[in-house]
Design an enzyme around this catalytic site. Structure first.
Site, PDB file in Angstrom:
ATOM      1  N   ALA A 139      45.226  48.104  24.123  1.00 26.40           N
ATOM      2  CA  ALA A 139      45.433  47.033  23.292  1.00 26.40           C
ATOM      3  C   ALA A 139      45.787  45.865  24.299  1.00 26.40           C
ATOM      4  O   ALA A 139      46.534  45.098  24.270  1.00 26.40           O
ATOM      5  CB  ALA A 139      46.689  47.249  22.429  1.00 26.40           C
ATOM      6  N   ARG A 175      11.094  44.009  56.456  1.00 21.87           N
ATOM      7  CA  ARG A 175      11.919  44.467  57.445  1.00 21.87           C
ATOM      8  C   ARG A 175      13.367  44.380  57.241  1.00 21.87           C
ATOM      9  O   ARG A 175      13.931  45.371  57.525  1.00 21.87           O
ATOM     10  CB  ARG A 175      11.956  43.013  58.589  1.00 21.87           C
ATOM     11  N   ASN A 216      27.725  46.907  29.927  1.00 24.42           N
ATOM     12  CA  ASN A 216      27.979  46.108  30.996  1.00 24.42           C
ATOM     13  C   ASN A 216      28.005  44.659  30.605  1.00 24.42           C
ATOM     14  O   ASN A 216      26.982  44.244  29.840  1.00 24.42           O
ATOM     15  CB  ASN A 216      27.009  46.212  31.966  1.00 24.42           C
ATOM     16  N   ARG A 263      23.827  34.646  56.286  1.00 23.81           N
ATOM     17  CA  ARG A 263      22.736  34.130  57.069  1.00 23.81           C
ATOM     18  C   ARG A 263      21.465  33.608  56.346  1.00 23.81           C
ATOM     19  O   ARG A 263      20.924  32.734  56.912  1.00 23.81           O
ATOM     20  CB  ARG A 263      22.299  35.010  58.337  1.00 23.81           C
ATOM     21  N   LYS A 310      30.648  38.099  40.347  1.00 19.04           N
ATOM     22  CA  LYS A 310      29.954  37.607  39.053  1.00 19.04           C
ATOM     23  C   LYS A 310      29.040  36.507  39.280  1.00 19.04           C
ATOM     24  O   LYS A 310      27.998  36.469  38.436  1.00 19.04           O
ATOM     25  CB  LYS A 310      31.132  37.101  38.129  1.00 19.04           C
ATOM     26  N   ALA A 317      41.087  42.971  26.658  1.00 17.90           N
ATOM     27  CA  ALA A 317      39.807  43.401  26.422  1.00 17.90           C
ATOM     28  C   ALA A 317      39.705  43.719  25.051  1.00 17.90           C
ATOM     29  O   ALA A 317      38.846  43.682  24.108  1.00 17.90           O
ATOM     30  CB  ALA A 317      39.201  44.202  27.619  1.00 17.90           C
ATOM     31  N   TYR A 361      28.472  44.077  42.211  1.00 15.20           N
ATOM     32  CA  TYR A 361      29.811  43.950  41.123  1.00 15.20           C
ATOM     33  C   TYR A 361      30.190  45.281  40.770  1.00 15.20           C
ATOM     34  O   TYR A 361      30.414  46.265  41.704  1.00 15.20           O
ATOM     35  CB  TYR A 361      28.630  43.490  39.705  1.00 15.20           C
ATOM     36  N   ARG A 417      44.947  40.880  37.404  1.00 11.29           N
ATOM     37  CA  ARG A 417      44.474  42.205  36.732  1.00 11.29           C
ATOM     38  C   ARG A 417      42.909  42.353  36.876  1.00 11.29           C
ATOM     39  O   ARG A 417      42.053  42.254  36.218  1.00 11.29           O
ATOM     40  CB  ARG A 417      44.423  42.022  35.190  1.00 11.29           C
ATOM     41  N   ASP A 461      36.345  38.713  30.053  1.00 12.02           N
ATOM     42  CA  ASP A 461      37.208  39.995  29.554  1.00 12.02           C
ATOM     43  C   ASP A 461      37.537  39.828  27.909  1.00 12.02           C
ATOM     44  O   ASP A 461      37.503  41.132  27.523  1.00 12.02           O
ATOM     45  CB  ASP A 461      38.642  40.145  30.360  1.00 12.02           C
TER      46      ASP A 461
END
Length: 628
Positions: free
Chosen positions: A350, A93, A514, A127, A219, A353, A148, A201, A314
């Site tokens: 730089a 449904r 990812n 709900r 996440k 990450a 995400y 960030r 990160d």
């Protein structure tokens, strides 16, 4: 960590073991292998509420799936339509409604299609949490980009307008001195996983202040869907220390503190108080730091990682996923893994990450070269780092301390015809790299000129990794990469793209690098190993497990990352690898009935079974009422 072959875990025997995956576990169990007690999520649930209070609680509400006996037991008879529906009928449904509403649930021309999907899914989450996760798990490839990246970036930007009901906790600069008592306002006595951000960030979108809690929520949805962390034991957290976003400071609808960000010792004091508070109430919780600006990401990681169960996705998660891709690129080029230290890698970006990827790749190269100081120093020569000011060399003034180890020596750059501050196009043309990796958050940085320069790569199959999120920040598109550099490239991006039709039945595969391939397994493996910290070895084991996951045929066809549709299986494998490494490093202390001694006795298949048995699945539990 032992000899090289054990460190890398990429022997043919290990890869064959990885590819056997869950089938071997199932067969082993059928043959009488070790069994475990109660599967996660199958225990009866004791509740202290009845009637409408249950229907208004998304943790316990089953809607029309409440059986007649449950309706009588919980005072629900007459509060629901009389027809009892199965969970499968409920899903059918909802999906029919969702497909219809996707076409009509626009709030106006500015409300994007994917944001409409997010709104519809969020209403279901409000709900009926069990049904929400059932929909998400069964359709993970379609809806992961909604809960995400990339859609979560848009959600964060608009969060003050989208806010309907609280989800998670907010600790602000105004709460200093109160956090130890505040944590007891959260209703759950057990929390396994916290994702915390300060909103400074968010993806590549900059300072979004309190609205950044959307990334923590997204996440944790993936921790539940991919790793089977029980949704009643997760907690999204925002540490609101203000914002330097002038638009938000002036916006009357903004929900956060409208003051400039704390800095220095005042900032650290707030985060210290938060960490002490959550680990006092929940000593075994795991805290993932998410989207902290670079100036704090490394400092906070080093401050807490040896004292608490925490990691920074990160810095460490991105590094692990990128490392898996780099190792996959070596395989895709038909080269032996020992050639990884010979790869020439140009990194654009730089920040936290980018530096995290550089550190992880350098350590791996050094181990492959003998794990000596000389090897570690030698490995640095394989990287060229370009930031907003161009190529980083030792001639630059005020180099960021985290980037300094990767600054090129002046005499090296002169031999290559390069100078301090050389532009990316010039660096690519002169270096002729095997890999061009972007973590710059600068959309389109890999311009036609840069990609043209990459055609001169000495590699027969150069790799292009535009890893910045969300989609608009990707350094290039797959169409640009394949059309300019050639059909034989290896392509992986941070956000999802469709494969490219190269004509004549050929496909240019667009891999998604990812973080969700790693962080759920890192969290789950840490949780059920009982390790008090998350070591570099555990992170390395996770990355190498992902690198070995793909078959030789897949890799030679340019597929170096798996489909997101396999995320539950990938997470089981990564978690098992993390547990094995925790045992090897004598960090594992066990979980629930499985103490450290028993955990050490398990073989590989039994560890996988142990992991699977502790993954929550979205099934309606039996509810048993008990008076307070």
């Amino acid at each position: 960590m032992g000899n090289f072959s054990r460190q890398m875990r990429l022997s043919s025997a290990m890869m064959m073991s990885l590819r056997s995956r869950w089938g071997a576990v199932a067969a082993g169990n059928a043959g009488g292998a070790r069994s475990f007690t109660t599967t996660e999520g199958h225990r009866p649930t004791i509740i202290h509420k009845r009637s409408l209070d249950i229907l208004h609680d998304p943790w316990f509400n089953k809607g029309t799936a409440f059986s007649m006996t449950e309706r009588d037991r919980l005072d629900l008879r007459g509060l629901l339509p009389p027809n009892v529906m199965s969970p499968e009928q409920q899903i059918e449904r909802f999906m029919a409604d969702l497909k219809r509403l996707e076409l009509s649930a626009r709030d106006g021309p500015s409300d994007p299609y994917n944001l409409a999907k997010w709104r519809i899914l969020n209403r279901l989450h409000d709900r009926n949490e069990t049904m929400y996760y059932k929909v998400l798990i069964d359709n993970i490839e379609e809806y992961a980009p909604i809960v995400y990246t990339p859609t979560v970036g848009l959600v964060c930007q608009k969060y003050s307008g989208l806010f309907r009901r609280p989800r998670g906790m907010y600790f602000s600069a105004a709460d200093r001195g109160e956090m130890m008592s505040m944590v007891y306002n959260w209703p759950s006595d057990q929390v396994d996983m916290i994702v915390v951000t300060d909103g400074s960030r968010i993806l590549g979108l900059g300072d979004l202040g309190v609205q950044g809690i959307g990334i923590a929520i997204g996440k944790l949805d993936l921790y539940v869907a991919a790793a089977g962390i029980n949704p009643q034991r997760v907690l999204p957290v925002m540490i609101d220390v203000g914002t330097n976003n002038e638009e938000l400071l002036k916006d009357p609808m903004y929900l956060g503190l409208q003051e400039h960000r704390l800095d220095g010792d005042e900032y650290i004091a707030v985060v210290d108080e938060f960490m002490e508070a959550v680990f006092t109430r929940w000593p075994h919780v795991i805290v993932q730091f998410e989207d902290f600006q670079s100036k704090w990401a490394f400092k906070l990681l080093q401050r807490y990682r040896n004292e608490y169960r925490m990691f920074n996705d990160d810095v460490q998660g991105t590094a692990g996923v990128a490392l898996a891709g780099l190792l996959g690129a070596v395989r895709a080029q038909g080269r032996p893994m020992i050639d990884f230290p010979k790869m020439k890698i140009v990194v654009a970006g730089a920040g936290s990450a980018g530096i995290g990827v550089l550190n992880a790749a350098r350590k791996t190269m050094a181990r492959m070269l003998g794990d000596t100081e000389v090897a570690f120093e030698s490995a640095r020569s394989q990287f060229w780092v370009v930031d907003a000011n161009g190529l980083i060399t030792e001639a630059r003034e005020n180099i960021d301390p985290d980037a300094r180890p990767f600054a090129r020596m002046v005499r090296e750059t002169e031999r290559q015809g390069l100078t301090e501050g050389a532009k990316l196009e010039e660096v690519v043309r002169q270096v002729k790299p095997d890999v061009l990796l972007g973590l710059s958050a600068c959309g389109g940085l890999f311009s036609k000129e840069v990609l043209e320069a990459l055609k001169g790569s000495t590699s027969t199959r150069p790799a292009i990794f535009p890893m910045s999120n969300p989609t608009k920040n990707a350094e290039c598109t797959p169409e640009e990469a394949f059309s300019i550099v050639g059909d034989n490239i290896i392509f992986a991006s941070g956000s999802p793209f469709n494969n490219v039709d190269l004509g004549n039945g050929r496909v240019g595969h667009c891999n998604q690098a990812n973080n969700m391939f790693l962080f759920p397994g890192i969290g789950l493996g840490t949780l059920i190993s009982g390790s008090k910290i998350i070591s570099d070895g555990m992170l390395q084991a996770a990355a190498e497990c992902l690198a070995a996951y793909m078959t030789e045929e897949e890799v030679l066809n340019g597929i170096i990352y798996p489909s997101i549709s396999r995320i539950r299986d990938i997470t089981k494998e990564v978690a098992a690898a993390v547990i094995e490494e925790a045992i090897e490093e004598d960090l594992a202390e066990g979980y629930r009935e499985m103490d450290a001694r028993e955990l050490q006795k398990l073989n590989k298949d039994e560890i996988r079974a142990f992991v699977a048995n502790n993954m929550w699945s979205p099934e309606y539990p039996k509810l048993v009422y008990k008076k307070d």
